[in-house]
Write a protein that holds these residues in place. Structure first.
Motif, PDB file in Angstrom:
ATOM      1  N   LEU A  38      18.561  -4.319  -1.473  1.00 10.94           N
ATOM      2  CA  LEU A  38      18.180  -4.349  -0.023  1.00 10.94           C
ATOM      3  C   LEU A  38      17.237  -3.079   0.535  1.00 10.94           C
ATOM      4  O   LEU A  38      16.725  -3.016   1.558  1.00 10.94           O
ATOM      5  CB  LEU A  38      19.564  -4.317   0.712  1.00 10.94           C
ATOM      6  CG  LEU A  38      20.276  -5.583   0.639  1.00 10.94           C
ATOM      7  CD1 LEU A  38      21.276  -5.626   1.433  1.00 10.94           C
ATOM      8  CD2 LEU A  38      19.589  -6.973   0.723  1.00 10.94           C
ATOM      9  N   PHE A  42      14.687  -6.771   3.677  1.00 15.51           N
ATOM     10  CA  PHE A  42      15.862  -7.856   3.928  1.00 15.51           C
ATOM     11  C   PHE A  42      15.196  -9.173   3.374  1.00 15.51           C
ATOM     12  O   PHE A  42      14.367  -9.808   3.742  1.00 15.51           O
ATOM     13  CB  PHE A  42      15.987  -7.804   5.451  1.00 15.51           C
ATOM     14  CG  PHE A  42      17.209  -8.656   5.936  1.00 15.51           C
ATOM     15  CD1 PHE A  42      18.515  -8.200   5.810  1.00 15.51           C
ATOM     16  CD2 PHE A  42      16.921  -9.903   6.437  1.00 15.51           C
ATOM     17  CE1 PHE A  42      19.259  -8.936   6.239  1.00 15.51           C
ATOM     18  CE2 PHE A  42      17.799 -10.997   6.879  1.00 15.51           C
ATOM     19  CZ  PHE A  42      19.142 -10.382   7.015  1.00 15.51           C
ATOM     20  N   ALA A 231      23.367 -10.669   3.482  1.00 14.29           N
ATOM     21  CA  ALA A 231      22.797  -9.297   3.549  1.00 14.29           C
ATOM     22  C   ALA A 231      23.002  -8.531   4.763  1.00 14.29           C
ATOM     23  O   ALA A 231      23.305  -7.430   4.730  1.00 14.29           O
ATOM     24  CB  ALA A 231      21.066  -9.447   3.453  1.00 14.29           C
ATOM     25  N   ALA A 232      23.126  -9.091   5.886  1.00 15.62           N
ATOM     26  CA  ALA A 232      23.492  -8.726   7.169  1.00 15.62           C
ATOM     27  C   ALA A 232      24.855  -8.074   7.233  1.00 15.62           C
ATOM     28  O   ALA A 232      25.109  -7.294   7.755  1.00 15.62           O
ATOM     29  CB  ALA A 232      23.282  -9.752   8.400  1.00 15.62           C
ATOM     30  N   HIS A 235      24.911  -4.859   5.219  1.00 16.75           N
ATOM     31  CA  HIS A 235      24.388  -3.767   6.263  1.00 16.75           C
ATOM     32  C   HIS A 235      25.407  -3.328   7.184  1.00 16.75           C
ATOM     33  O   HIS A 235      25.687  -2.114   7.397  1.00 16.75           O
ATOM     34  CB  HIS A 235      23.091  -4.260   7.043  1.00 16.75           C
ATOM     35  CG  HIS A 235      21.850  -4.103   6.149  1.00 16.75           C
ATOM     36  ND1 HIS A 235      21.065  -2.954   6.266  1.00 16.75           N
ATOM     37  CD2 HIS A 235      21.274  -4.798   5.303  1.00 16.75           C
ATOM     38  CE1 HIS A 235      20.022  -3.133   5.390  1.00 16.75           C
ATOM     39  NE2 HIS A 235      20.166  -4.271   5.007  1.00 16.75           N
ATOM     40  N   GLN A 278      12.421  -5.628   7.439  1.00 17.00           N
ATOM     41  CA  GLN A 278      13.491  -4.812   7.620  1.00 17.00           C
ATOM     42  C   GLN A 278      14.438  -4.965   8.519  1.00 17.00           C
ATOM     43  O   GLN A 278      14.095  -5.544   9.634  1.00 17.00           O
ATOM     44  CB  GLN A 278      13.142  -3.091   8.087  1.00 17.00           C
ATOM     45  CG  GLN A 278      12.251  -2.568   7.047  1.00 17.00           C
ATOM     46  CD  GLN A 278      12.607  -2.281   5.839  1.00 17.00           C
ATOM     47  OE1 GLN A 278      13.871  -2.027   5.844  1.00 17.00           O
ATOM     48  NE2 GLN A 278      11.988  -2.492   4.514  1.00 17.00           N
ATOM     49  N   LEU A 279      16.008  -4.940   8.203  1.00 13.43           N
ATOM     50  CA  LEU A 279      16.992  -5.262   9.206  1.00 13.43           C
ATOM     51  C   LEU A 279      17.495  -3.997   9.976  1.00 13.43           C
ATOM     52  O   LEU A 279      17.448  -2.806   9.294  1.00 13.43           O
ATOM     53  CB  LEU A 279      18.344  -5.656   8.659  1.00 13.43           C
ATOM     54  CG  LEU A 279      19.433  -5.947   9.619  1.00 13.43           C
ATOM     55  CD1 LEU A 279      19.127  -7.283  10.145  1.00 13.43           C
ATOM     56  CD2 LEU A 279      20.814  -6.061   8.765  1.00 13.43           C
ATOM     57  N   LEU A 309      15.345  -8.090  13.319  1.00  7.45           N
ATOM     58  CA  LEU A 309      14.344  -8.038  12.101  1.00  7.45           C
ATOM     59  C   LEU A 309      13.116  -7.221  12.721  1.00  7.45           C
ATOM     60  O   LEU A 309      12.442  -7.521  13.679  1.00  7.45           O
ATOM     61  CB  LEU A 309      14.045  -9.202  11.513  1.00  7.45           C
ATOM     62  CG  LEU A 309      15.068 -10.070  10.768  1.00  7.45           C
ATOM     63  CD1 LEU A 309      14.273 -11.382  10.111  1.00  7.45           C
ATOM     64  CD2 LEU A 309      15.463  -9.213   9.712  1.00  7.45           C
TER      65      LEU A 309
END
Ligand SMILES: Nc1nc(=O)c2c([nH]1)NC[C@@H]1CN(c3ccc(C(=O)N[C@@H](CCC(=O)O)C(=O)O)cc3)CN21
Ligand SMILES: O=c1ccn([C@H]2C[C@H](O)[C@@H](COP(=O)(O)O)O2)c(=O)[nH]1
Length: 324
Positions: A38, A42, A231-232, A235, A278-279, A309
């Motif tokens: 990561l 993202f 993935a979120a 984070h 990228q987040l 994003l």
């Protein structure tokens, strides 16, 4: 996201046709894995437009323990409407609690897994231990094996327990939550697909990784959502616990492509993937590494607008029907 396209290609070339409950057959391949660093970006699909706001709406619904398609809609996510209201088997299910109900799916298990214990009434040490863990006595009764017994209950907040353990005992190798509750599978509109999440904090590097197991994955529609949401989530958990997100490893049981998604995926195979975005998590979500404070109540307080994003380049939108 070349690895996603490679998986699509290998399902198309090595998979086999299989029927399923939906009536739309699939090309299926058993067992697959995708792995993302990561820190390199993202994992948003770039060979079509990812409905990112819809996906984070779904994730926020899960975090709040939602079991109603209406709650998902209010969060900007309509993808549960058909499962709630257009599936004949679910409409006839006695556990369905009216329009929009989905049963105790995903978030209901993540945040309120119902746990019961039957203990001998005379075993005061066991009963005291259970009560110390938050179980409350429901009733006393005569059990056919135990004789006089007590029934105790609590709702387990599995996700909160994961964060608490990352905070208190980060080298624990048991930091996981599970969606597959055998006692309630028949009460759900759809048994969970993404079902096992395990967090791996690295104390030395102050990084955190996630392994996710998905028993059944619709590569055309489900996978882009499941990748973005996993993935979120990592984070968010990293922000709240003070670790930087690192590896996201994504295991699939049955990886499949619905027959009516083949043209969409073949089109994506002709497209060159763009660099990953990228987040950005909004500043209002407290960063445990900066504040020094542990504030896990943000699991419930986050809103879809807290996720965005940056630098998301994508090819033209494509979509296909969802098999119900
Ligand atoms: N057959 C099937 N596939 C799935 O992936 C799936 C289900 N059923 N049922 C439950 C959830 C809901 N999920 C879904 C369902 C639909 C979309 C979908 O139609 N996505 C559109 C955009 C939708 C929108 O913006 O509202 C897409 O083109 O990605 C995505 C995820 C994943 N799940
Ligand atoms: O998060 C999700 C939820 C569902 N799916 C897909 C996987 C299958 O195509 C269907 C579920 O049908 P089953 O017969 O229960 O396997 O939905 C997904 O990919 N991701």
């Amino acid at each position: 996201m070349k690895s996603y396209l490679d998986l699509v290609q290998s399902v198309l070339t090595e998979g086999s046709w299989q029927d399923n409950r939906t009536g739309t057959r699939t090309i299926s391949l058993p067992g697959a894995m995708l792995r993302f660093d990561l820190q390199q970006g993202f994992p948003a699909v770039t060979t079509k437009k990812l409905a990112f706001k819809t996906a984070v709406g779904e994730l926020v619904g899960f975090l709040r323990g939602s079991r109603s398609a209406a709650e998902f809609r209010e969060l900007g996510c309509k993808v549960w409407d058909q499962n709630a209201n257009d599936n004949a088997a679910w409409l006839a299910n006695p556990y369905r609690e009216g329009p929009d109900d989905l049963g105790p799916v995903y978030g209901a298990q993540w945040r309120h897994w119902p746990a019961y214990k039957v203990l001998p009434a005379e075993n005061t040490a066991q009963i005291a231990d259970a009560q110390g863990r938050g179980y409350r006595q429901v009733t006393e009764f005569i059990d056919c094996n135990l004789g006089p017994a007590v029934l105790l209950y609590k709702a387990v907040d599995q996700l909160r327990q994961c964060l608490d353990t990352i905070e208190s005992n980060p080298t624990d190798r048991r930091i996981l939550f599970h969606g597959w509750n055998w006692a309630q599978i028949e009460e759900m509109a759809l048994p969970p697909c993404h079902l096992l999440y395990q967090f791996h904090p690295s104390v030395a590097r102050r990084e955190i990784s996630l392994s996710l197991y998905i028993r059944s994955n619709d590569l055309g529609l489900g996978t882009p959502f499941n990748l973005a949401e996993g993935a979120a989530l990592l984070h968010l958990v990293g922000r709240l616990t003070g670790y930087t997100p690192k590896w996201f490893t994504y295991f699939i049981g049955d990886a499949h492509i619905y027959e009516n998604h083949v043209p969409m995926l073949q089109e994506q195979l002709t497209r060159e993937p763009h660099p990953l975005p990228q987040l950005l998590l909004s500043d209002r979500i407290p960063d445990r590494a900066q504040t020094g404070r542990y504030e896990p109540e943000w699991l419930e307080q986050v809103e879809p607008g807290d996720f965005s994003l940056v630098g998301y380049q994508h090819h033209a939108p494509l979509t296909a029907p969802m098999a119900v």
